[in-house]
Design a protein around this motif. Structure first.
Motif, PDB file in Angstrom:
ATOM      1  N   SER B 627     -51.667  20.618  31.288  1.00  0.00           N
ATOM      2  CA  SER B 627     -51.118  20.201  32.574  1.00  0.00           C
ATOM      3  C   SER B 627     -51.248  21.273  33.630  1.00  0.00           C
ATOM      4  N   LYS B 628     -51.504  22.498  33.224  1.00  0.00           N
ATOM      5  CA  LYS B 628     -51.675  23.564  34.205  1.00  0.00           C
ATOM      6  C   LYS B 628     -52.832  23.247  35.150  1.00  0.00           C
ATOM      7  N   CYS B 629     -53.890  22.715  34.601  1.00  0.00           N
ATOM      8  CA  CYS B 629     -55.098  22.540  35.394  1.00  0.00           C
ATOM      9  C   CYS B 629     -55.470  21.084  35.659  1.00  0.00           C
ATOM     10  N   HIS B 630     -54.939  20.168  34.845  1.00  0.00           N
ATOM     11  CA  HIS B 630     -55.381  18.783  34.979  1.00  0.00           C
ATOM     12  C   HIS B 630     -54.239  17.861  35.372  1.00  0.00           C
ATOM     13  N   ASN B 631     -54.542  16.949  36.261  1.00  0.00           N
ATOM     14  CA  ASN B 631     -53.647  15.822  36.519  1.00  0.00           C
ATOM     15  C   ASN B 631     -54.124  14.676  35.638  1.00  0.00           C
ATOM     16  N   PRO B 632     -53.263  14.073  34.843  1.00  0.00           N
ATOM     17  CA  PRO B 632     -53.739  13.057  33.901  1.00  0.00           C
ATOM     18  C   PRO B 632     -54.099  11.726  34.559  1.00  0.00           C
TER      19      PRO B 632
END
Lengths: 304, 721
Positions: B627-632
């Motif tokens: 979740s640090k780098c990606h929006n799901p």
């Protein structure tokens, strides 16, 4: 074309024995004493029947998704064990009830008293194509399950672990039910037969030892049966076999399995697709599931 | 009704069995004949009472001896007994021909022996060339009609000649009434099971936890003793809808608001790995009475209902990361960039942090979760599979799904505990700059937004507050607990995690997958060294020869003066050697603003990011969650990325009047001439991406090649898929 037996014959007299039935047709028979049983527990499609040492009669009801507990005297339903799925095969060992669950392809174990789920044989679903018959040799701690699709008998220990390789492969062609002769360590397996069988099309009762070796066959062509279903063995060597399409309970003397003798059948005109028989060892009362009549029929002393 | 003369039938049947007709199918071709011989399966020549059926039975009893309980066939059937008809009124032989599959009116062969050859209700018995069924009603017999049944989807057919349609009208195929759209597809047997005589059933008869009708049907609710609080969010369309005390039929009206039985306008196909494996239906059917207006896809159905109920997946959201911090990572808007929208496709995204307005732009990637999608980017709305991640009824059928409540995920997911990264902006200040002065990221204590946000300046959230560079992730943040949902589809091989294209094209570094050494679950097997003096100082400067030398080529954080021949960026900080730099207070340096705050140029002694100074990459210096780098769901950046924390092109902090941009004096090392502080050799931004177009001397290749903050609609490396 299709004449159905009337489901209203809730109480009748058999040829030789007092006949008492429980079915979905009679409110009084369904519910028994006031406040003891819910009216919604009417029997629907009884399949297999067995009993407890306390005298309770247990019936797997396919459409009710339950194992029904019946009072052996008046056949009141006194309790149920709910099964998530379609129950077929049925057996008891001590306070545990073993139920074949056709929907899940497993054999589930329930506590007799509480009805609580305990475990599955083999610990998994879909181990069986159709777990139609279960028999237990409590002294040996063995559970035998006939799988009508795999056409074998699977062996387990009472705790659910495997007890060895499948037996009956190549011999059984359309097995439906089985019972153990614990004294002689024999399995009696009802078999519809099939052209793939080593014995051709003929239906039979196949008698195997616990190693799966064929000991004897009771041939349907000889003894005039076609759809053998559930079986029971009494203490004097009599074998009772539910014959589904003929609507009868066949009786054989199997004291010597190699030289079978038959007796007059039971239930003519009273049974509609009988699927199993159970003999109360205390009094030889014979209980028969008459599935298409939604009944259990009892022949008092009929299992003698 | 059924008035068959057995003898007449037998005569005809015998002829049929012994002599092939002009039709294609014969007994030996049939499901019965391919296995059984006549005299085994059903017939005897001299049966009891003159019957030619075994046991002297009737045909129905004979059928049920195999197809009923205790029988040997897995194709289970029970007597069809519609209301008003008596036992025996409708028998097996009125829909089936036990001897052969019949040719049908459409020139094909029926299946499952559907359609009779002989009408036993007629006298004398009439033979039909094509598979047929006679209509039977409570008022008597109807006409004989052709029937077509080639697959289970033929119970109800558009042509009206499915077996159920001979007697039954399914009702209108669409509408908004509770049962106006009863025609939920063509496989009627999904709800009306042949195994119990095609009886009518309500949804809860299979889907209540206490039901036994179907052991395999997913158990959606427990109606007995249900309370409004226990119902959850997805058993009614509106929060005011009643859910307590409903009878079975009333529950069905609830269910069909979203579902159309097991088919419908929108089918979410099975995906076994996430726990959707409904063999009877092939998936989840949506498109019920409350969903069809303007919604023709699963995602639109979800968004529509959420909009109605004021539920947004953007902005501040459900806390999924335990005690860790939660932040607002922005939202979606219409092209006017003001009106909130739910539909990801063509939406504009704006950061939740106003000063990061440079990020505003159209969505560039969406998460379809759909195996049929083979490329990155924005998916078509009907390709989006919300249900592959969200288990709205909390069935917990996916591996390790623990029913964690909202947002009803099929596996574990820990939301982003890091503040939003963003390029330092003009007028940004940092309250605790330490010795490095008023520059972005002078140390871990500078937590205000503007600059990168990593473990060390976010309280080390995945390592329980212990220094991430030294400590393992806590149990709550291991791969299983923080990203079990991701693992369902993407697997647990974090080292090689790469959904689209060639990872070597996407990552900076020769070993080509930055997940390996920076993300929870990676082993480091693909660790690449993406920060070295060769990268930052290709001119080979600085080469310290003595204290105070090479002030125009300072190393990162003004460190490493102690080891004059050290080729690594931070050098040896254990000894108080120094190199004057651009921002020194000492006139031996360049005294540019903002100056370091120490009287002597010992700022490097305040360096506290914890990266080691040896000659190998630090193993697992970063311990980032997914979740640090990606929006799901959807992102303004490609690859669902929400962060490219070191893209210096959008740094406007350097432009403020009091901050100098380095000149072109030759007293600077070549890579510092004419660049901004953000691109200087001293800047504490290890993996920065330099703006080489406008500052050709600048160095820094970033850490990936696919997520640049470029002008909206433009990608820096469009050739990379």
């Amino acid at each position: 074309m299709n004449k159905f037996f009337s489901p209203i014959a809730c109480l009748g007299i058999g040829a030789f024995w007092l006949v008492l039935t429980l079915s979905g047709c009679s409110e009084s028979n369904q519910t028994g004493g006031p406040g003891t049983v819910s009216p919604t527990l009417a029997m629907s499609t009884p399949v297999r029947v067995t009993g407890t040492s306390e005298g309770l009669v247990l019936v797997s009801d396919y459409d009710k998704s339950a194992v029904l507990k019946l009072d052996p005297v008046d056949l009141r339903i006194t309790g149920t064990i709910s099964v998530s799925g379609r129950p077929t095969g049925l057996a008891r060992a001590g306070n545990e009830v073993f139920v074949g669950n056709e929907s899940k392809g497993n054999v589930e174990v329930y506590a007799l008293d509480s009805g609580g789920y305990l475990r599955r044989l083999g610990g998994a679903d879909h181990l069986f194509g159709l777990p139609n018959g279960i028999a237990i040799d409590a002294a040996q701690g063995m559970v035998f399950v006939v799988d009508s699709v795999a056409r074998v008998v699977k062996q387990f220990n009472l705790d659910g672990s495997s007890a060895g390789a499948d037996i009956g492969g190549g011999l059984l062609a359309g097995p439906t039910a089985l019972i153990v002769d614990a004294v002689n360590q024999l399995l009696y397996v009802s078999d519809y037969g099939a052209p793939t069988s080593a014995f051709g099309d003929t239906p039979s009762i196949q008698i195997l030892n616990y190693a799966g070796v064929l000991v004897a066959r009771i041939e349907g062509t000889t003894w005039n049966f076609d759809r053998p279903q559930g079986l029971a063995l009494n203490g004097s060597g009599k074998l009772f076999v539910a014959e589904g399409v003929a609507g009868l309970v066949l009786v054989f003397d199997v004291t010597n399995p190699l030289s079978v003798v038959s007796f007059p059948s039971i239930g003519s005109g009273a049974l509609n697709m009988p699927l199993d028989v159970y003999i109360d060892p205390r009094n030889n009362d014979l209980f028969v599931t008459s599935s298409l009549n939604s009944e259990v029929v009892v022949y008092r002393g009929g299992g003698a | 009704m059924h008035k068959v003369l057995l003898s007449a039938f037998l005569g005809l049947a015998t002829v049929a069995l012994l002599s092939s007709t002009s039709l294609a199918a014969t007994y030996v071709d049939s499901a019965h004949g391919s296995v059984f011989t006549c005299n085994y399966a059903c017939h005897v020549l001299h049966g009891a009472g003159g019957s030619t059926l075994v046991g002297g039975s009737n045909a129905q009893t004979l059928c049920l001896s195999c197809h009923g309980p205790g029988g040997t066939s897995t194709l289970k059937a029970a007597i069809h007994r519609p209301a008003g008809l008596l036992p025996g009124d409708i028998t097996c032989l009125e829909c089936h021909n036990p001897h052969a599959d019949r040719d049908n009116v459409e020139g094909a062969l029926n299946d499952k022996l559907v359609g009779f050859q002989y009408d036993y209700n007629a006298y004398p018995v009439v033979a039909y060339a094509l598979a047929s069924i006679r209509q039977e009603t409570t008022s008597g017999l109807g006409a004989v009609n052709n029937v077509v049944f080639q697959t289970a989807a033929d119970f109800s057919r558009p042509a009206g000649n499915g077996p159920c349609q001979i007697c039954h009208a399914a009702g209108p195929v669409a509408g908004t009434g509770a049962f106006a759209n009863h025609a939920w597809g063509t496989d009627c047997s999904v709800c009306h099971l042949h195994g119990d005589g095609f009886a009518k059933h309500q949804c809860v008869e299979c889907h209540d936890t206490a039901s036994g009708l179907s052991a395999t049907a997913p158990k959606v609710l427990t109606k007995a003793g249900i309370t409004a609080a226990a119902v959850g969010a997805h058993l009614r369309v509106l929060s005011a809808d009643a859910v307590v005390g409903l009878n079975d039929a009333q529950w069905t009206t609830r269910c069909v608001e979203c579902h159309t039985g097991h088919s419908g306008d929108v089918l979410i196909p099975n995906k076994t790995g996430v726990g959707i494996s409904y063999l009877q239906t092939g998936g989840i059917g949506l498109g019920g009475s409350a969903t069809l207006v303007g919604a023709t896809s699963e995602a639109e159905i979800c968004w529509s209902c959420h909009d109605t109920n004021g539920i947004s997946e953007w902005g501040g959201n459900t806390d999924t990361n335990g005690t860790a911090a939660n932040y607002n990572f922005g939202g979606l808007y219409a092209v006017d960039q003001t009106t909130p929208v739910s539909n990801w496709v063509d939406a504009w995204w704006k950061s939740g942090t106003a000063k990061f307005s440079y990020k505003t732009g159209r969505i560039q990637s969406t998460h379809s979760a759909n195996d049929a999608v083979v490329g990155s980017g924005v998916d078509a709305v009907d390709e989006l599979r919300c249900s592959y991640c969200h288990d709205v009824h909390e069935l917990a059928l996916a591996p390790n799904d623990s029913k964690a409540g909202k947002p009803y995920l099929r596996g574990s997911w820990m939301g982003n505990p890091y503040r939003e990264d963003g390029a330092p902006q003009a007028l940004d200040t940092w309250s605790t700059n330490g010795s490095f002065g008023a520059v972005p990221r002078g140390g871990t204590q500078a937590t205000q937004q503007g600059g990168y946000q990593i473990d060390q300046n976010n309280g080390d959230p995945t390592t329980g507050g212990l220094p991430a560079q030294q400590s393992p992730v806590t149990a709550a943040w291991d791969l299983t607990n923080s990203a079990g949902l991701c693992v369902l589809c993407h697997g647990n091989d974090v080292d090689n995690l790469n959904q689209f294209g060639d990872s070597a094209d996407a990552w900076v570094g020769v070993l080509g997958n930055g997940h390996s050494n920076a993300v929870i679950g990676g082993t480091g097997s693909h660790t690449s060294n993406i920060f070295s003096m060769a990268m930052r100082n290709p001119s080979t400067a600085p080469l310290y020869t003595a204290k105070g030398s090479s002030q125009g080529a300072p190393r990162l954080a003004y460190g490493n003066a102690g080891a004059f021949t050290d080729t690594w960026p931070f050098g040896d900080n254990n000894t108080d050697f120094w190199a004057y730099g651009f921002r020194s207070q000492n006139s031996n340096g360049f005294t540019l603003s903002p100056q370091v705050t120490a009287a002597m140029p010992f700022a490097y002694r305040a360096y506290n990011w914890g990266a080691s100074v040896d000659d190998t990459p630090d193993p697992h210096y970063h311990k980032f969650s997914c979740s640090k780098c990606h929006n799901p769901h959807a992102s303004r950046l490609p690859r669902l990325m929400i962060s490219n924390c070191l893209d210096t092109k959008h740094n406007t902090w350097d432009d403020r009047a009091t901050v100098s941009t380095l000149g072109t004096t030759t007293t600077y090392a070549p890579e510092n001439r004419g660049v901004t502080f953000a691109m200087a050799t001293s800047a504490q931004n290890c993996h920065r991406l330099a703006d080489k177009a406008n500052f050709p001397n600048a160095t820094g290749d970033g850490w990936n090649r696919v997520t640049p903050w470029t002008v909206e609609g433009t990608q820096d490396n469009p050739g990379i898929p």
